[in-house]
Design a protein around this motif. Structure first.
Motif, short mmCIF file in Angstrom:
data_model
loop_
_atom_site.label_atom_id
_atom_site.label_comp_id
_atom_site.label_asym_id
_atom_site.label_seq_id
_atom_site.Cartn_x
_atom_site.Cartn_y
_atom_site.Cartn_z
N ALA A 164 -5.42 -2.62 -7.39
CA ALA A 164 -4.74 -2.66 -6.10
C ALA A 164 -5.53 -1.98 -4.98
O ALA A 164 -5.24 -2.20 -3.81
CB ALA A 164 -3.36 -2.02 -6.22
N TYR A 165 -6.50 -1.16 -5.34
CA TYR A 165 -7.31 -0.46 -4.34
C TYR A 165 -8.78 -0.74 -4.58
O TYR A 165 -9.21 -0.94 -5.72
CB TYR A 165 -7.04 1.05 -4.38
CG TYR A 165 -5.70 1.40 -3.75
CD1 TYR A 165 -5.60 1.68 -2.39
CD2 TYR A 165 -4.55 1.40 -4.50
CE1 TYR A 165 -4.38 1.96 -1.80
CE2 TYR A 165 -3.31 1.68 -3.92
CZ TYR A 165 -3.24 1.96 -2.58
OH TYR A 165 -2.03 2.23 -2.00
N VAL B 276 0.79 -8.13 -1.36
CA VAL B 276 1.77 -7.63 -0.40
C VAL B 276 2.93 -8.61 -0.43
O VAL B 276 2.75 -9.81 -0.22
CB VAL B 276 1.18 -7.54 1.03
CG1 VAL B 276 2.24 -7.11 2.02
CG2 VAL B 276 0.00 -6.57 1.06
N ILE C 208 -2.70 1.20 -10.72
CA ILE C 208 -3.20 0.82 -9.39
C ILE C 208 -4.67 0.40 -9.42
O ILE C 208 -5.29 0.22 -8.38
CB ILE C 208 -3.01 1.97 -8.36
CG1 ILE C 208 -3.90 3.16 -8.69
CG2 ILE C 208 -1.55 2.37 -8.27
CD1 ILE C 208 -4.02 4.16 -7.54
N HIS D 124 1.21 10.59 -1.54
CA HIS D 124 2.39 9.73 -1.49
C HIS D 124 3.54 10.50 -0.87
O HIS D 124 3.74 11.68 -1.17
CB HIS D 124 2.78 9.29 -2.91
CG HIS D 124 3.95 8.36 -2.92
ND1 HIS D 124 5.21 8.76 -3.28
CD2 HIS D 124 4.03 7.05 -2.62
CE1 HIS D 124 6.03 7.73 -3.20
NE2 HIS D 124 5.35 6.68 -2.81
N PRO E 268 0.82 -1.23 0.00
CA PRO E 268 0.00 0.00 0.00
C PRO E 268 0.86 1.28 0.00
O PRO E 268 0.99 1.96 1.01
CB PRO E 268 -0.82 -0.14 1.28
CG PRO E 268 0.05 -0.95 2.18
CD PRO E 268 0.80 -1.90 1.29
N ASP E 269 1.43 1.61 -1.14
CA ASP E 269 2.33 2.78 -1.26
C ASP E 269 1.60 4.12 -1.23
O ASP E 269 2.23 5.14 -0.97
CB ASP E 269 3.14 2.71 -2.55
CG ASP E 269 4.27 1.70 -2.47
OD1 ASP E 269 4.50 1.14 -1.39
OD2 ASP E 269 4.92 1.48 -3.51
N ASP F 122 -1.81 6.65 -0.10
CA ASP F 122 -2.95 6.90 0.77
C ASP F 122 -4.04 7.48 -0.11
O ASP F 122 -3.85 8.53 -0.73
CB ASP F 122 -2.59 7.89 1.88
CG ASP F 122 -1.57 7.33 2.85
OD1 ASP F 122 -1.67 6.13 3.18
OD2 ASP F 122 -0.66 8.07 3.26
N ASN G 74 -9.38 1.07 0.75
CA ASN G 74 -8.55 -0.05 1.19
C ASN G 74 -7.65 -0.57 0.07
O ASN G 74 -8.08 -0.70 -1.08
CB ASN G 74 -9.41 -1.20 1.71
CG ASN G 74 -10.10 -0.84 2.99
OD1 ASN G 74 -9.54 -0.15 3.84
ND2 ASN G 74 -11.34 -1.28 3.13
N TYR G 75 -6.42 -0.92 0.46
CA TYR G 75 -5.49 -1.58 -0.44
C TYR G 75 -5.87 -3.05 -0.49
O TYR G 75 -6.00 -3.71 0.55
CB TYR G 75 -4.05 -1.42 0.06
CG TYR G 75 -3.05 -2.11 -0.83
CD1 TYR G 75 -2.63 -1.53 -2.02
CD2 TYR G 75 -2.54 -3.36 -0.50
CE1 TYR G 75 -1.74 -2.16 -2.85
CE2 TYR G 75 -1.63 -4.00 -1.32
CZ TYR G 75 -1.24 -3.40 -2.50
OH TYR G 75 -0.35 -4.03 -3.33
#
Length: 166
Positions: free
Chosen positions: A117-118, A88, A114, A131, A69-70, A72, A83-84
């Protein structure tokens, strides 16, 4: 006169010690997001306007996908995070080969997809993405990264609802 010179040298030494603990000015990161064709593409642009090279971690600044989770992300007007849900990957401590060099007065750019990923909400939403990047000045001191000023941007994304699995 000797006291004046000694005082000036002492002030210079204190100034250098203070500057050593502060992040280097002249290194900055810009974040931009393109949402099109159902994808969310984040571009990180790092500018090194200094007289010495910097080193960026390849996992963040060279990969095309995320492995943690790079970023926010939140819906604009809400404090709740998006949420990510991506992979991981547990890694060994970084080694010098895990970094890429950005020359003095150089720029490095990387775009990461991404989308998956989210957990973006269905429909059209406005999001804020932030970031905080980092870099190292010396490949022999990887445990002492410098942090860049946090960068953020607002973007609109339309997430198409996925059909329920049967």
């Amino acid at each position: 006169m000797k006291r004046s010179v000694a005082g000036i040298l002492m002030l210079m030494a204190l100034g250098l010690a203070y500057a050593k603990d502060k992040p280097m000015s002249g290194v900055s990161e810009k974040v931009s997001v393109a949402s099109r064709g159902g994808k969310v593409l984040v571009t990180l642009t790092v500018s090194n306007k200094t007289r010495q090279p910097i080193y960026l971690w390849k996992v963040t600044y060279q990969s095309r996908q995320l492995f943690g989770p790079d970023f926010d992300i939140s819906v604009v007007g809400s404090a709740a995070p998006v949420n990510y849900i991506g992979p991981v990957v547990k890694r060994a401590p970084p080694q010098p080969d895990d970094y890429l060099k950005v020359e003095p007065n150089g720029v490095h750019r990387n775009t990461i997809d991404i989308t998956r990923a989210y957990d973006f909400q269905p429909g059209k939403q406005r999001y804020r993405l932030s970031h905080t990047g980092s870099y190292v000045l010396d490949l022999q001191q990887l445990d002492n990264p410098e942090t860049m000023k946090p960068a953020s941007t607002v973007f609109t994304h339309t997430q198409v609802a996925q059909p329920a699995e049967q």
